[in-house]
Motif scaffolding. Structure first.
Motif, PDB file in Angstrom:
ATOM      1  N   UNK A  26       0.840  -1.190   0.000  1.00  0.00           N
ATOM      2  CA  UNK A  26       0.000   0.000   0.000  1.00  0.00           C
ATOM      3  C   UNK A  26       0.880   1.246   0.000  1.00  0.00           C
ATOM      4  N   UNK A  27       0.214   2.357  -0.363  1.00  0.00           N
ATOM      5  CA  UNK A  27       0.879   3.651  -0.240  1.00  0.00           C
ATOM      6  C   UNK A  27       0.069   4.463   0.753  1.00  0.00           C
ATOM      7  N   UNK A  28       0.739   5.041   1.742  1.00  0.00           N
ATOM      8  CA  UNK A  28       0.041   5.910   2.686  1.00  0.00           C
ATOM      9  C   UNK A  28       0.173   7.357   2.208  1.00  0.00           C
ATOM     10  N   UNK A  29      -0.974   7.971   1.901  1.00  0.00           N
ATOM     11  CA  UNK A  29      -0.979   9.384   1.503  1.00  0.00           C
ATOM     12  C   UNK A  29      -1.288  10.175   2.782  1.00  0.00           C
ATOM     13  N   UNK A  30      -0.264  10.850   3.335  1.00  0.00           N
ATOM     14  CA  UNK A  30      -0.403  11.378   4.699  1.00  0.00           C
ATOM     15  C   UNK A  30      -1.203  12.685   4.777  1.00  0.00           C
ATOM     16  N   UNK A  31      -2.479  12.587   4.415  1.00  0.00           N
ATOM     17  CA  UNK A  31      -3.363  13.759   4.509  1.00  0.00           C
ATOM     18  C   UNK A  31      -3.486  14.149   5.987  1.00  0.00           C
ATOM     19  N   UNK A  32      -3.135  15.396   6.295  1.00  0.00           N
ATOM     20  CA  UNK A  32      -3.075  15.857   7.685  1.00  0.00           C
ATOM     21  C   UNK A  32      -4.201  16.854   7.952  1.00  0.00           C
ATOM     22  N   UNK A  33      -5.156  16.445   8.799  1.00  0.00           N
ATOM     23  CA  UNK A  33      -6.294  17.333   9.090  1.00  0.00           C
ATOM     24  C   UNK A  33      -5.823  18.601   9.810  1.00  0.00           C
ATOM     25  N   UNK A  34      -4.733  18.458  10.594  1.00  0.00           N
ATOM     26  CA  UNK A  34      -4.204  19.620  11.315  1.00  0.00           C
ATOM     27  C   UNK A  34      -3.696  20.708  10.387  1.00  0.00           C
ATOM     28  N   UNK A  35      -3.383  20.331   9.155  1.00  0.00           N
ATOM     29  CA  UNK A  35      -2.874  21.316   8.184  1.00  0.00           C
ATOM     30  C   UNK A  35      -3.942  21.695   7.176  1.00  0.00           C
ATOM     31  N   UNK A  36      -5.184  21.317   7.447  1.00  0.00           N
ATOM     32  CA  UNK A  36      -6.285  21.672   6.536  1.00  0.00           C
ATOM     33  C   UNK A  36      -6.327  20.830   5.272  1.00  0.00           C
ATOM     34  N   UNK A  37      -5.533  19.745   5.251  1.00  0.00           N
ATOM     35  CA  UNK A  37      -5.427  18.980   3.999  1.00  0.00           C
ATOM     36  C   UNK A  37      -6.657  18.119   3.688  1.00  0.00           C
ATOM     37  N   UNK A  38      -7.561  17.979   4.694  1.00  0.00           N
ATOM     38  CA  UNK A  38      -8.799  17.213   4.436  1.00  0.00           C
ATOM     39  C   UNK A  38      -9.837  18.068   3.708  1.00  0.00           C
ATOM     40  N   UNK A  39      -9.543  19.354   3.550  1.00  0.00           N
ATOM     41  CA  UNK A  39     -10.546  20.253   2.951  1.00  0.00           C
ATOM     42  C   UNK A  39     -10.121  20.804   1.596  1.00  0.00           C
TER      43      UNK A  39
END
Ligand SMILES: N[C@@H](CCC(=O)N[C@@H](CS)C(=O)NCC(=O)O)C(=O)O
Length: 204
Positions: A26-39
């Motif tokens: 697998x590849x982990x795409x490190x989307x970080x909610x703390x950096x607003x990357x979920x939006x």
């Protein structure tokens, strides 16, 4: 290749633990909610809720941590982590939905108000109430694993992984487990699995 979206210090931990159990590529795409990357528009195209985890399994997009784990376990581990008998499968669903509806909210509230929020924003009474609310569900779990080693019989299954991964917040939330010793022992057995350790290592 399977893509798992979300940093390991998020609910993506649940899926990363499973990926390690299954030895998936697998590849982990490190989307970080703390950096607003979920939006971002790119991520919202994957999960319009703006939450992690989500997966992209060769073009098949799925979100919601429990749905993802049930899907991956059934796809890759039928007869092992994912049971074959209808009744056992139903038990897996029972424990997974139960974890989300009975455990997650009070655990997360205690975690936020004892560890994650800045001190000035913490509400100790709310955290204590949340710990109280966990009393019955933890007792239910204690009784279940007093009767048999794992939630669906003799062997570790996706039911154990799903519930134990939610309960990985119990220690940082300082939930007292001394009155549920069987449950504490079951949680320890789950958490000490090499795949669980490997997933925790990703959080460091
Ligand atoms: N019910 C969802 C909850 C997902 C969720 O709330 N994830 C958090 C991280 S642990 C998140 O993405 N928060 C970011 C945000 O709300 O922007 C699941 O279990 O997958």
């Amino acid at each position: 290749m399977l893509k798992i979206y979300g940093i390991p210090r998020s609910r993506a931990f649940r899926t990363l633990w499973l990926a390690k159990e299954l030895a998936l590529d697998y590849e982990n795409v490190p989307i970080d909610m703390g950096k607003g990357e979920t939006r971002t528009p790119e991520f919202l195209a994957i999960n319009p809720n703006g939450h992690v985890p989500a997966i992209d399994d060769d073009g098949f997009i799925l979100w919601e941590s429990m749905a993802i784990n049930l899907y991956l376990a059934k796809k890759h581990s039928r007869g092992s982590l994912y049971p074959i008998r209808f009744e056992d499968e139903a038990r897996v669903w029972q424990w997974s939905f139960w974890g989300m509806t009975e455990l997650e909210r009070p655990l997360l509230t205690a975690l936020f108000h004892r560890a994650l929020l800045p001190e000035a924003q913490r509400d100790a009474a709310l955290a204590d109430q949340s710990e109280k609310d966990l009393g019955r569900p933890l007792m239910v779990l204690d009784q279940a694993v007093a009767a048999r080693p794992y939630l669906v019989g003799e062997h570790f299954s996706i039911a154990d992984l799903n519930v134990a991964s939610i309960l990985s917040w119990a220690r940082p939330a300082r939930i007292d487990l001394s009155h549920v010793p069987k449950m504490a022992d079951w949680l320890r057995r789950c958490a000490e699995r090499p795949a669980a350790r490997a997933a925790r290592d990703l959080q460091r």
